[in-house]
Design a protein around this motif. Structure first.
Motif, PDB file in Angstrom:
ATOM      1  N   ALA A  38       2.547 -44.775  27.090  1.00  0.00           N
ATOM      2  CA  ALA A  38       1.142 -44.375  27.069  1.00  0.00           C
ATOM      3  C   ALA A  38       0.605 -44.441  25.658  1.00  0.00           C
ATOM      4  O   ALA A  38       1.361 -44.415  24.682  1.00  0.00           O
ATOM      5  CB  ALA A  38       0.991 -42.955  27.630  1.00  0.00           C
ATOM      6  N   GLU A  39      -0.703 -44.507  25.567  1.00  0.00           N
ATOM      7  CA  GLU A  39      -1.360 -44.502  24.265  1.00  0.00           C
ATOM      8  C   GLU A  39      -1.380 -43.092  23.705  1.00  0.00           C
ATOM      9  O   GLU A  39      -1.287 -42.122  24.447  1.00  0.00           O
ATOM     10  CB  GLU A  39      -2.788 -45.032  24.391  1.00  0.00           C
ATOM     11  CG  GLU A  39      -2.837 -46.491  24.765  1.00  0.00           C
ATOM     12  CD  GLU A  39      -4.251 -47.019  24.863  1.00  0.00           C
ATOM     13  OE1 GLU A  39      -5.207 -46.214  24.791  1.00  0.00           O
ATOM     14  OE2 GLU A  39      -4.394 -48.238  25.015  1.00  0.00           O
ATOM     15  N   GLY A  40      -1.519 -43.000  22.410  1.00  0.00           N
ATOM     16  CA  GLY A  40      -1.615 -41.711  21.740  1.00  0.00           C
ATOM     17  C   GLY A  40      -1.088 -41.832  20.331  1.00  0.00           C
ATOM     18  O   GLY A  40      -0.241 -42.683  20.038  1.00  0.00           O
ATOM     19  N   ASP A  41      -1.611 -40.989  19.461  1.00  0.00           N
ATOM     20  CA  ASP A  41      -1.179 -41.015  18.059  1.00  0.00           C
ATOM     21  C   ASP A  41       0.111 -40.249  17.825  1.00  0.00           C
ATOM     22  O   ASP A  41       0.826 -40.509  16.872  1.00  0.00           O
ATOM     23  CB  ASP A  41      -2.278 -40.437  17.158  1.00  0.00           C
ATOM     24  CG  ASP A  41      -3.524 -41.320  17.150  1.00  0.00           C
ATOM     25  OD1 ASP A  41      -3.376 -42.550  17.294  1.00  0.00           O
ATOM     26  OD2 ASP A  41      -4.627 -40.768  17.020  1.00  0.00           O
ATOM     27  N   THR A  42       0.414 -39.278  18.702  1.00  0.00           N
ATOM     28  CA  THR A  42       1.590 -38.434  18.507  1.00  0.00           C
ATOM     29  C   THR A  42       2.547 -38.581  19.681  1.00  0.00           C
ATOM     30  O   THR A  42       2.153 -39.027  20.765  1.00  0.00           O
ATOM     31  CB  THR A  42       1.188 -36.949  18.375  1.00  0.00           C
ATOM     32  OG1 THR A  42       0.670 -36.498  19.639  1.00  0.00           O
ATOM     33  CG2 THR A  42       0.154 -36.740  17.273  1.00  0.00           C
ATOM     34  N   LEU A  43       3.766 -38.153  19.480  1.00  0.00           N
ATOM     35  CA  LEU A  43       4.741 -38.159  20.566  1.00  0.00           C
ATOM     36  C   LEU A  43       4.261 -37.275  21.707  1.00  0.00           C
ATOM     37  O   LEU A  43       4.387 -37.634  22.875  1.00  0.00           O
ATOM     38  CB  LEU A  43       6.117 -37.705  20.058  1.00  0.00           C
ATOM     39  CG  LEU A  43       7.216 -37.610  21.114  1.00  0.00           C
ATOM     40  CD1 LEU A  43       7.445 -38.945  21.819  1.00  0.00           C
ATOM     41  CD2 LEU A  43       8.501 -37.105  20.483  1.00  0.00           C
ATOM     42  N   ALA A  44       3.690 -36.128  21.400  1.00  0.00           N
ATOM     43  CA  ALA A  44       3.199 -35.225  22.448  1.00  0.00           C
ATOM     44  C   ALA A  44       2.098 -35.887  23.274  1.00  0.00           C
ATOM     45  O   ALA A  44       2.107 -35.801  24.508  1.00  0.00           O
ATOM     46  CB  ALA A  44       2.702 -33.921  21.829  1.00  0.00           C
ATOM     47  N   THR A  90       3.703 -38.585  25.440  1.00  0.00           N
ATOM     48  CA  THR A  90       4.500 -37.981  26.512  1.00  0.00           C
ATOM     49  C   THR A  90       3.587 -37.464  27.611  1.00  0.00           C
ATOM     50  O   THR A  90       3.844 -37.688  28.803  1.00  0.00           O
ATOM     51  CB  THR A  90       5.388 -36.850  25.963  1.00  0.00           C
ATOM     52  OG1 THR A  90       6.249 -37.393  24.956  1.00  0.00           O
ATOM     53  CG2 THR A  90       6.224 -36.213  27.057  1.00  0.00           C
ATOM     54  N   ARG A  91       2.517 -36.784  27.240  1.00  0.00           N
ATOM     55  CA  ARG A  91       1.560 -36.277  28.220  1.00  0.00           C
ATOM     56  C   ARG A  91       0.986 -37.438  29.040  1.00  0.00           C
ATOM     57  O   ARG A  91       0.917 -37.372  30.274  1.00  0.00           O
ATOM     58  CB  ARG A  91       0.444 -35.504  27.515  1.00  0.00           C
ATOM     59  CG  ARG A  91      -0.411 -34.684  28.431  1.00  0.00           C
ATOM     60  CD  ARG A  91      -1.318 -33.717  27.667  1.00  0.00           C
ATOM     61  NE  ARG A  91      -0.501 -32.632  27.090  1.00  0.00           N
ATOM     62  CZ  ARG A  91      -0.170 -32.527  25.797  1.00  0.00           C
ATOM     63  NH1 ARG A  91      -0.591 -33.409  24.933  1.00  0.00           N
ATOM     64  NH2 ARG A  91       0.575 -31.523  25.366  1.00  0.00           N
ATOM     65  N   GLY A  92       0.594 -38.516  28.377  1.00  0.00           N
ATOM     66  CA  GLY A  92       0.060 -39.677  29.079  1.00  0.00           C
ATOM     67  C   GLY A  92       1.065 -40.304  30.034  1.00  0.00           C
ATOM     68  O   GLY A  92       0.716 -40.706  31.146  1.00  0.00           O
ATOM     69  N   PRO A 127       5.153 -51.956  20.146  1.00  0.00           N
ATOM     70  CA  PRO A 127       5.616 -51.414  18.859  1.00  0.00           C
ATOM     71  C   PRO A 127       5.140 -49.991  18.576  1.00  0.00           C
ATOM     72  O   PRO A 127       5.829 -49.234  17.913  1.00  0.00           O
ATOM     73  CB  PRO A 127       5.050 -52.385  17.821  1.00  0.00           C
ATOM     74  CG  PRO A 127       4.588 -53.575  18.553  1.00  0.00           C
ATOM     75  CD  PRO A 127       4.428 -53.217  19.992  1.00  0.00           C
ATOM     76  N   GLU A 128       3.947 -49.623  19.077  1.00  0.00           N
ATOM     77  CA  GLU A 128       3.413 -48.283  18.828  1.00  0.00           C
ATOM     78  C   GLU A 128       3.987 -47.214  19.759  1.00  0.00           C
ATOM     79  O   GLU A 128       3.761 -46.018  19.563  1.00  0.00           O
ATOM     80  CB  GLU A 128       1.877 -48.310  18.925  1.00  0.00           C
ATOM     81  CG  GLU A 128       1.331 -48.611  20.304  1.00  0.00           C
ATOM     82  CD  GLU A 128       1.240 -50.096  20.672  1.00  0.00           C
ATOM     83  OE1 GLU A 128       0.632 -50.393  21.716  1.00  0.00           O
ATOM     84  OE2 GLU A 128       1.783 -50.958  19.957  1.00  0.00           O
ATOM     85  N   ALA A 129       4.746 -47.618  20.763  1.00  0.00           N
ATOM     86  CA  ALA A 129       5.307 -46.667  21.735  1.00  0.00           C
ATOM     87  C   ALA A 129       6.444 -45.869  21.107  1.00  0.00           C
ATOM     88  O   ALA A 129       7.346 -46.428  20.494  1.00  0.00           O
ATOM     89  CB  ALA A 129       5.799 -47.403  22.972  1.00  0.00           C
TER      90      ALA A 129
END
Length: 128
Positions: free
Chosen positions: A41-47, A50-52, A113-115
């Protein structure tokens, strides 16, 4: 046994046309096993990621009459295993009952790569 491969329209679509998100193995008694492909999922942080991921897993399972409570196995791939507790904090918000069997791996990189995390599950859906 009947096997159906699916990309449910009611869930986020796969990031590539080269795989199906859900394999449903229908049993003679009406029960089924769902094998859900690894999700990122997209997102700037691991949290956020993970939520996505768990929101997408929820949608994919729902499309096949299942919930996260039906998950019997989960495999997690983290790009940094030292962040396991951070991942686990979000995971516990979604998997609130008896935890399923589980494996967690560190992978040097994932599909994108951003995952930072990828999760795949197996769910057992009882006969209706």
């Amino acid at each position: 046994m009947q096997i159906t491969l699916d990309n449910p329209a009611s869930a986020p679509q796969p990031l590539s046309p080269y795989y199906s998100q859900v394999a449903r193995l229908e049993q003679a008694d009406g029960s089924a096993l769902l094998f859900v492909s690894g999700q990122i999922a997209e997102g700037d942080t691991l949290a956020e990621q993970t939520r996505g991921v768990f929101e997408t897993l929820t949608a994919l399972l729902h499309a096949h009459g299942a919930t996260l409570a039906d998950v019997v196995n989960i495999r997690t791939y983290l790009t940094d295993i030292s962040r396991l507790e951070e991942y686990g904090t979000v995971r516990r918000q979604f998997l609130t009952g008896t935890p399923p069997t589980s494996m967690t791996f560190e992978a040097s990189r994932l599909f994108r790569p951003e995952a930072l995390v990828e999760v795949e599950v197996v769910a057992a859906v009882p006969a209706r």
